[in-house]
Motif scaffolding. Structure first.
Motif, PDB file in Angstrom:
ATOM      1  N   VAL A 211       0.839  -1.205   0.000  1.00 27.80           N
ATOM      2  CA  VAL A 211       0.000   0.000   0.000  1.00 27.80           C
ATOM      3  C   VAL A 211       0.873   1.254   0.000  1.00 27.80           C
ATOM      4  O   VAL A 211       0.667   2.175  -0.796  1.00 27.80           O
ATOM      5  CB  VAL A 211      -0.949   0.001   1.222  1.00 27.80           C
ATOM      6  N   LYS A 212       1.843   1.289   0.901  1.00 30.07           N
ATOM      7  CA  LYS A 212       2.713   2.469   1.024  1.00 30.07           C
ATOM      8  C   LYS A 212       3.573   2.691  -0.221  1.00 30.07           C
ATOM      9  O   LYS A 212       3.825   3.834  -0.610  1.00 30.07           O
ATOM     10  CB  LYS A 212       3.607   2.322   2.250  1.00 30.07           C
ATOM     11  N   ASN A 213       4.038   1.609  -0.825  1.00 29.81           N
ATOM     12  CA  ASN A 213       4.926   1.718  -1.986  1.00 29.81           C
ATOM     13  C   ASN A 213       4.173   1.815  -3.309  1.00 29.81           C
ATOM     14  O   ASN A 213       4.787   1.989  -4.364  1.00 29.81           O
ATOM     15  CB  ASN A 213       5.869   0.516  -2.042  1.00 29.81           C
ATOM     16  N   GLY A 214       2.855   1.685  -3.245  1.00 26.25           N
ATOM     17  CA  GLY A 214       2.067   1.775  -4.480  1.00 26.25           C
ATOM     18  C   GLY A 214       2.351   0.628  -5.439  1.00 26.25           C
ATOM     19  O   GLY A 214       2.335   0.813  -6.662  1.00 26.25           O
ATOM     20  N   THR A 215       2.595  -0.549  -4.893  1.00 26.56           N
ATOM     21  CA  THR A 215       2.950  -1.707  -5.720  1.00 26.56           C
ATOM     22  C   THR A 215       1.922  -1.991  -6.806  1.00 26.56           C
ATOM     23  O   THR A 215       2.273  -2.347  -7.934  1.00 26.56           O
ATOM     24  CB  THR A 215       3.114  -2.966  -4.836  1.00 26.56           C
ATOM     25  N   TYR A 216       0.645  -1.787  -6.478  1.00 32.30           N
ATOM     26  CA  TYR A 216      -0.419  -2.129  -7.424  1.00 32.30           C
ATOM     27  C   TYR A 216      -1.115  -0.896  -8.012  1.00 32.30           C
ATOM     28  O   TYR A 216      -2.241  -0.987  -8.500  1.00 32.30           O
ATOM     29  CB  TYR A 216      -1.433  -3.060  -6.743  1.00 32.30           C
ATOM     30  N   ASP A 217      -0.412   0.241  -7.970  1.00 35.88           N
ATOM     31  CA  ASP A 217      -0.979   1.475  -8.546  1.00 35.88           C
ATOM     32  C   ASP A 217      -1.211   1.326 -10.051  1.00 35.88           C
ATOM     33  O   ASP A 217      -2.270   1.700 -10.564  1.00 35.88           O
ATOM     34  CB  ASP A 217      -0.058   2.659  -8.279  1.00 35.88           C
ATOM     35  N   ARG A 218      -0.214   0.828 -10.752  1.00 32.55           N
ATOM     36  CA  ARG A 218      -0.365   0.653 -12.201  1.00 32.55           C
ATOM     37  C   ARG A 218      -1.502  -0.329 -12.494  1.00 32.55           C
ATOM     38  O   ARG A 218      -2.297  -0.121 -13.428  1.00 32.55           O
ATOM     39  CB  ARG A 218       0.958   0.143 -12.792  1.00 32.55           C
ATOM     40  N   TRP A 219      -1.586  -1.389 -11.702  1.00 31.99           N
ATOM     41  CA  TRP A 219      -2.668  -2.364 -11.883  1.00 31.99           C
ATOM     42  C   TRP A 219      -4.027  -1.697 -11.686  1.00 31.99           C
ATOM     43  O   TRP A 219      -4.973  -1.956 -12.441  1.00 31.99           O
ATOM     44  CB  TRP A 219      -2.506  -3.518 -10.893  1.00 31.99           C
ATOM     45  N   ALA A 220      -4.140  -0.834 -10.688  1.00 30.80           N
ATOM     46  CA  ALA A 220      -5.390  -0.127 -10.433  1.00 30.80           C
ATOM     47  C   ALA A 220      -5.801   0.712 -11.646  1.00 30.80           C
ATOM     48  O   ALA A 220      -6.986   0.777 -12.009  1.00 30.80           O
ATOM     49  CB  ALA A 220      -5.263   0.756  -9.201  1.00 30.80           C
ATOM     50  N   LEU A 221      -4.818   1.353 -12.267  1.00 24.90           N
ATOM     51  CA  LEU A 221      -5.105   2.159 -13.456  1.00 24.90           C
ATOM     52  C   LEU A 221      -5.550   1.281 -14.624  1.00 24.90           C
ATOM     53  O   LEU A 221      -6.439   1.666 -15.397  1.00 24.90           O
ATOM     54  CB  LEU A 221      -3.875   2.979 -13.840  1.00 24.90           C
ATOM     55  N   GLU A 222      -4.932   0.121 -14.752  1.00 27.01           N
ATOM     56  CA  GLU A 222      -5.333  -0.801 -15.825  1.00 27.01           C
ATOM     57  C   GLU A 222      -6.738  -1.347 -15.577  1.00 27.01           C
ATOM     58  O   GLU A 222      -7.534  -1.489 -16.506  1.00 27.01           O
ATOM     59  CB  GLU A 222      -4.330  -1.956 -15.931  1.00 27.01           C
ATOM     60  N   MET A 223      -7.037  -1.634 -14.324  1.00 26.48           N
ATOM     61  CA  MET A 223      -8.381  -2.091 -13.971  1.00 26.48           C
ATOM     62  C   MET A 223      -9.412  -1.010 -14.294  1.00 26.48           C
ATOM     63  O   MET A 223     -10.495  -1.282 -14.819  1.00 26.48           O
ATOM     64  CB  MET A 223      -8.434  -2.449 -12.490  1.00 26.48           C
ATOM     65  N   SER A 224      -9.049   0.226 -13.997  1.00 25.22           N
ATOM     66  CA  SER A 224      -9.939   1.351 -14.282  1.00 25.22           C
ATOM     67  C   SER A 224     -10.218   1.469 -15.783  1.00 25.22           C
ATOM     68  O   SER A 224     -11.331   1.779 -16.202  1.00 25.22           O
ATOM     69  CB  SER A 224      -9.320   2.651 -13.766  1.00 25.22           C
ATOM     70  N   LYS A 225      -9.200   1.209 -16.599  1.00 25.36           N
ATOM     71  CA  LYS A 225      -9.383   1.226 -18.056  1.00 25.36           C
ATOM     72  C   LYS A 225     -10.368   0.138 -18.485  1.00 25.36           C
ATOM     73  O   LYS A 225     -11.160   0.332 -19.414  1.00 25.36           O
ATOM     74  CB  LYS A 225      -8.042   1.013 -18.763  1.00 25.36           C
ATOM     75  N   THR A 226     -10.299  -1.010 -17.817  1.00 21.76           N
ATOM     76  CA  THR A 226     -11.229  -2.105 -18.119  1.00 21.76           C
ATOM     77  C   THR A 226     -12.661  -1.659 -17.880  1.00 21.76           C
ATOM     78  O   THR A 226     -13.558  -1.931 -18.684  1.00 21.76           O
ATOM     79  CB  THR A 226     -10.904  -3.339 -17.251  1.00 21.76           C
ATOM     80  N   PHE A 227     -12.865  -0.950 -16.769  1.00 18.76           N
ATOM     81  CA  PHE A 227     -14.202  -0.418 -16.494  1.00 18.76           C
ATOM     82  C   PHE A 227     -14.614   0.596 -17.557  1.00 18.76           C
ATOM     83  O   PHE A 227     -15.728   0.559 -18.082  1.00 18.76           O
ATOM     84  CB  PHE A 227     -14.263   0.235 -15.117  1.00 18.76           C
ATOM     85  N   ASP A 228     -13.699   1.515 -17.871  1.00 21.85           N
ATOM     86  CA  ASP A 228     -14.020   2.583 -18.822  1.00 21.85           C
ATOM     87  C   ASP A 228     -14.398   2.043 -20.196  1.00 21.85           C
ATOM     88  O   ASP A 228     -15.183   2.666 -20.917  1.00 21.85           O
ATOM     89  CB  ASP A 228     -12.830   3.541 -18.956  1.00 21.85           C
ATOM     90  N   SER A 229     -13.853   0.902 -20.556  1.00 17.94           N
ATOM     91  CA  SER A 229     -14.140   0.325 -21.876  1.00 17.94           C
ATOM     92  C   SER A 229     -15.295  -0.689 -21.840  1.00 17.94           C
ATOM     93  O   SER A 229     -15.615  -1.290 -22.869  1.00 17.94           O
ATOM     94  CB  SER A 229     -12.885  -0.362 -22.432  1.00 17.94           C
ATOM     95  N   SER A 230     -15.903  -0.839 -20.674  1.00 18.01           N
ATOM     96  CA  SER A 230     -16.953  -1.859 -20.523  1.00 18.01           C
ATOM     97  C   SER A 230     -18.315  -1.411 -21.038  1.00 18.01           C
ATOM     98  O   SER A 230     -19.208  -2.235 -21.252  1.00 18.01           O
ATOM     99  CB  SER A 230     -17.083  -2.251 -19.048  1.00 18.01           C
ATOM    100  N   GLY A 231     -18.491  -0.111 -21.191  1.00 22.47           N
ATOM    101  CA  GLY A 231     -19.796   0.399 -21.590  1.00 22.47           C
ATOM    102  C   GLY A 231     -20.714   0.668 -20.410  1.00 22.47           C
ATOM    103  O   GLY A 231     -21.816   1.203 -20.578  1.00 22.47           O
ATOM    104  N   VAL A 232     -20.278   0.328 -19.212  1.00 27.41           N
ATOM    105  CA  VAL A 232     -21.052   0.599 -18.002  1.00 27.41           C
ATOM    106  C   VAL A 232     -20.881   2.071 -17.644  1.00 27.41           C
ATOM    107  O   VAL A 232     -19.764   2.585 -17.618  1.00 27.41           O
ATOM    108  CB  VAL A 232     -20.584  -0.303 -16.834  1.00 27.41           C
TER     109      VAL A 232
END
Length: 270
Positions: A211-232
């Motif tokens: 959490v502190k090092n932002g290990t999964y920050d890039r993953w979070a952004l990629e997940m967000s792109k998945t939502f944005d392209s879902s049509g929801v």
């Protein structure tokens, strides 16, 4: 007094006046030089300040840098960039897809009202769960809490699907979910505080470091792109077999246990 002495006195007075004028002229010159020097320093300082501000304004933000960082996908994920998050019993034939934004107040209401029923049905093997995280509220409200919380959820998922689900429930709880305009989830310390209510995450140094090092920050952004392209277009949104589940109004997600059970039972039979 003789004329001679009078003339000498006048001469001496004129000399003293001349010397004093020369001294004053020198002092005035020095003052002018100091003023000019200070003015130059001031201009340079202003120019430097403007230059610094311009550089800072054009400097990439933290999340812009995170988008270019090395992608680290949490354990228990699959698909492109690890953005497919499916969990549940292999015997479950259908999958309930849940689209949620961590800062979303309606998602919090759904989780607080219907979340226990979703978990009970999931545990019973009625369906698998697929999670799709969104961060659009960071754009509409400004802030970074959705992205930061989604990254922390990735850290929890890396521990286990169970830890992920418990942590998600805690983040949406009435005790810890902030008002949507209050960007509390941007603070790592707050996310860790909430995580300490989950047994698998309490005092978990590996989770906390992620959490502190932002290990999964890039993953979070990629997940967000998945939502944005879902049509929801909004959260929460529930889908099964590609069809949107709605409450009795036929438009929005089922926000009561009765409406949820009716919608899910119909989808499982379909």
């Amino acid at each position: 007094m003789s004329k001679r002495n009078s003339a000498q006195a006048k001469t001496a007075a004129r000399e003293r006046l001349r010397v004093e004028r020369e001294r004053e002229a020198k002092r005035a010159k020095v003052r002018r030089q100091i003023i000019v020097a200070c003015s130059v320093v001031g201009v340079l300082a202003i120019a430097g300040g403007i230059g610094y501000a311009v550089v800072q304004a054009n400097k990439p933000g933290y999340w812009e840098d995170a988008a270019k960082a090395k992608l680290v996908a949490p354990a228990n994920t699959s698909g492109k960039n690890g953005t497919t998050v499916v969990m549940g019993k292999a015997s479950a034939k259908k999958t309930l897809v849940m689209y949620e934004d961590p800062r979303c107040p309606i998602c919090a209401s759904f989780e607080q009202t219907v979340g226990a029923t979703v978990k009970s049905d999931f545990d019973a093997g009625k369906f698998k769960l697929q999670y799709v995280g969104a961060t659009f509220l960071d754009r509409s409200l400004t802030g970074e809490g959705s992205k930061n919380a989604l990254s922390a959820l990735g850290a929890a998922l890396n521990v286990s699907p169970e830890a992920f689900l418990e942590y998600k429930t805690a983040l949406y709880s009435a005790k810890y979910h902030p008002e949507e305009t209050e960007d509390k989830f941007k603070d790592d310390s707050y996310l860790i505080k909430v995580a300490d209510t989950v047994s698998a995450l309490k005092g978990n140094t590996k989770f906390q470091s992620a959490v502190k090092n932002g290990t999964y920050d890039r993953w979070a952004l990629e997940m967000s792109k998945t939502f944005d392209s879902s049509g929801v277009s909004g959260t929460p949104t529930l889908k099964m077999d590609g069809k949107t589940l709605t409450g009795s109004d036929g438009k929005n997600a089922p926000m009561s246990v009765a409406d949820f059970t009716t919608a899910v039972d119909a989808a499982l039979k379909g």
